[in-house]
Design an enzyme around this catalytic site. Structure first.
Site: not given
Ligand code: EPZ
Length: 426
Positions: A22-23, A92, A116, A121, A123-125, A305, A327, A397
């Protein structure tokens, strides 16, 4: 809402073929917006999240058909870069359409995806990366409008190796002018798959899988056909279910390299695992051993995950284990439900102290998010008696008919559609 009814206590056995990731499929579907033409993707699982992404692409003017495990897109008819708020809130991860849409149309309108069950979650980065490439970002309430002429390559350092931000920036940089370097990039296999897909279309990216990714901008891409990698989290989920039910299971179409950290943890718990190419054989005939400490961290470390699933195994272990979640700040919502099944788990900040018990007992429990739901299914398979898992849409999902998949391994599990009388499973 559908429910899953599980009669526990039966070891899983047999052979299963693992679904596509999926990811990996989600960012690759988004990346298809970078090219005009017909893109075909194989090994795309039938999931709610995939359905939402395909609906968004249709909303943007694309043709999208999902037949079996193959998606056929025609992105040449795309005529919008405004993602409706209702669709964004359904999933999202649609936020990583920003990069491709900005690169193709010079403008993209999205909405704060919101948090969620597992966390804020942010998105600042993502936004910092797109701004660094030359985009302007205007936030009006929950609406975000991003504009740019041709993006310009630059050096971008991520404060945290965010998977989504790494993918968004990679995709935006593909058609930018000049070179982009992303440092402290996420290293997940799904990012490597995205690089392979983009390079198949003519992009020039190197470094995915390491913490430094370099993208040399090109002027155009050509459509292609591509097969998505196996889903390492679904693979890990089935592995834990086999171990928790003391079964013997063969998993086909896997990539064991993507599961090195999980295999290490399961072997420490006394589970037998053999790897041969894309086949994993897993078996357990005794009570798992406790593990003093398991910490979730970015890939290649132990994945967040699989945290809730492994917690079920440790809840049945002989001794005390500690699971630390680094995380997501809200990823222990399965703990209360497991305790209602007889588990002995105490949470303190981002650590769970798990005192193994000899048996779990069936109960009616509620899935709060995708992987917590999967963990409750594993607990039901291992428990004595009947378990009803509610809010199954969370599980749908990320798992393609989880009851069919586990049923093929002998699990006594059935889906009770929401409309049916609740007498069915009493
Ligand atoms: C991806 O989510 C995966 N989803 C998630 O899988 C997975 O848990 C996660 O990576 C970590 O491995 C998909 O790939 C669709 P992140 P993502 O950005 O990209 C913080 C599942 O169960 N952060 O690496 O959203 C954030 O708040 C899902 O399949 C910021 O602070 O994860 C979190 O604490 C759940 N600012 C941490 O980083 C940002 O701009 C990790 O988020 C972005 C993220």
């Amino acid at each position: 809402m559908d429910k899953l009814v599980i009669e526990g206590g039966k070891p899983l056995s047999g052979t299963i073929v693992i679904q596509g990731a999926k990811n990996a499929a989600l960012p690759i579907l988004a990346a298809s917006m970078l090219v005009e033409g017909k893109v075909m993707l194989d090994h795309v699982p039938r999931l709610l999240d995939i359905d939402v992404m395909l609906n968004i692409l249709r909303e943007l003017g694309c043709e999208a058909v999902h037949e079996g495990q193959t998606v056929t897109l025609d992105t040449s008819t795309a005529n919008s870069s405004h993602i409706p708020e209702a669709l964004m809130r359904q999933m999202r991860s649609s936020i990583f359409l920003m990069g491709p849409l900005l690169a193709r149309f010079g403008k993209v309108t999205v909405y704060q995806p919101g948090g969620c069950a597992i966390g804020e979650r942010k998105i600042d980065l993502h936004l910092q990366g797109l701004t660094a490439l030359g985009a302007t970002v205007e936030e009006e309430g929950s609406r975000i409008v991003c504009c740019a002429g041709r993006l310009k390559g630059t050096e971008i350092h991520l404060d945290f190796p965010s998977v989504g931000a790494t993918e968004n920036i990679m995709m935006a940089a593909v058609l930018a002018e000049g070179m982009t370097t992303i440092t402290n990039a996420a290293r997940e296999p799904e990012i490597q798959d995205l690089q392979h897909f983009l390079n198949r279309m003519g992009a020039k990216i190197i470094g995915a899988g390491t913490d430094t990714i370099t993208v040399e901008g090109v002027n155009r891409l050509e459509p292609c056909r591509y097969q998505v990698i196996p889903d390492r989290i679904v693979t890990g989920t089935v592995m834990v279910a086999a171990a928790a039910t003391r079964g013997q299971v063969t998993l086909q179409h896997t990539n064991p390299v993507h599961l090195t950290s999980l295999i290490h943890v399961l072997r420490r718990a006394g589970v037998q695992i053999a790897v041969d190419g894309d086949i994993i054989k897993i078996g357990s005939s005794s009570r798992p051993k406790a593990i003093d400490r398991v910490v979730t961290s970015p890939y290649p470390a132990f994945p967040t995950d699989l945290q809730s699933q492994v917690m079920v195994l440790l809840a049945l272990a002989d001794g005390v284990s500690v699971m630390k979640e680094t995380i997501f700040e809200g990823r222990f919502k399965h703990v209360d439900e497991l305790c209602r099944m007889g588990a002995d788990i105490r949470v303190d900040l981002n650590s769970a102290f798990i005192r193994g018990v000899s048996r779990l007992y069936g109960a009616t429990v509620e899935a709060t998010d995708l992987r917590a739901g999967a963990a409750l299914v594993i607990a039901g398979l291992a428990a004595q008696g009947k378990t009803v898992v509610e809010q199954v849409h969370h599980i749908d999902r990320g798992y393609d008919r989880i009851e069919t998949m586990l049923g093929r391994l002998g699990a006594r599990i059935q889906r009770v559609p929401a409309a049916m009388d609740d007498r069915v499973y009493r």
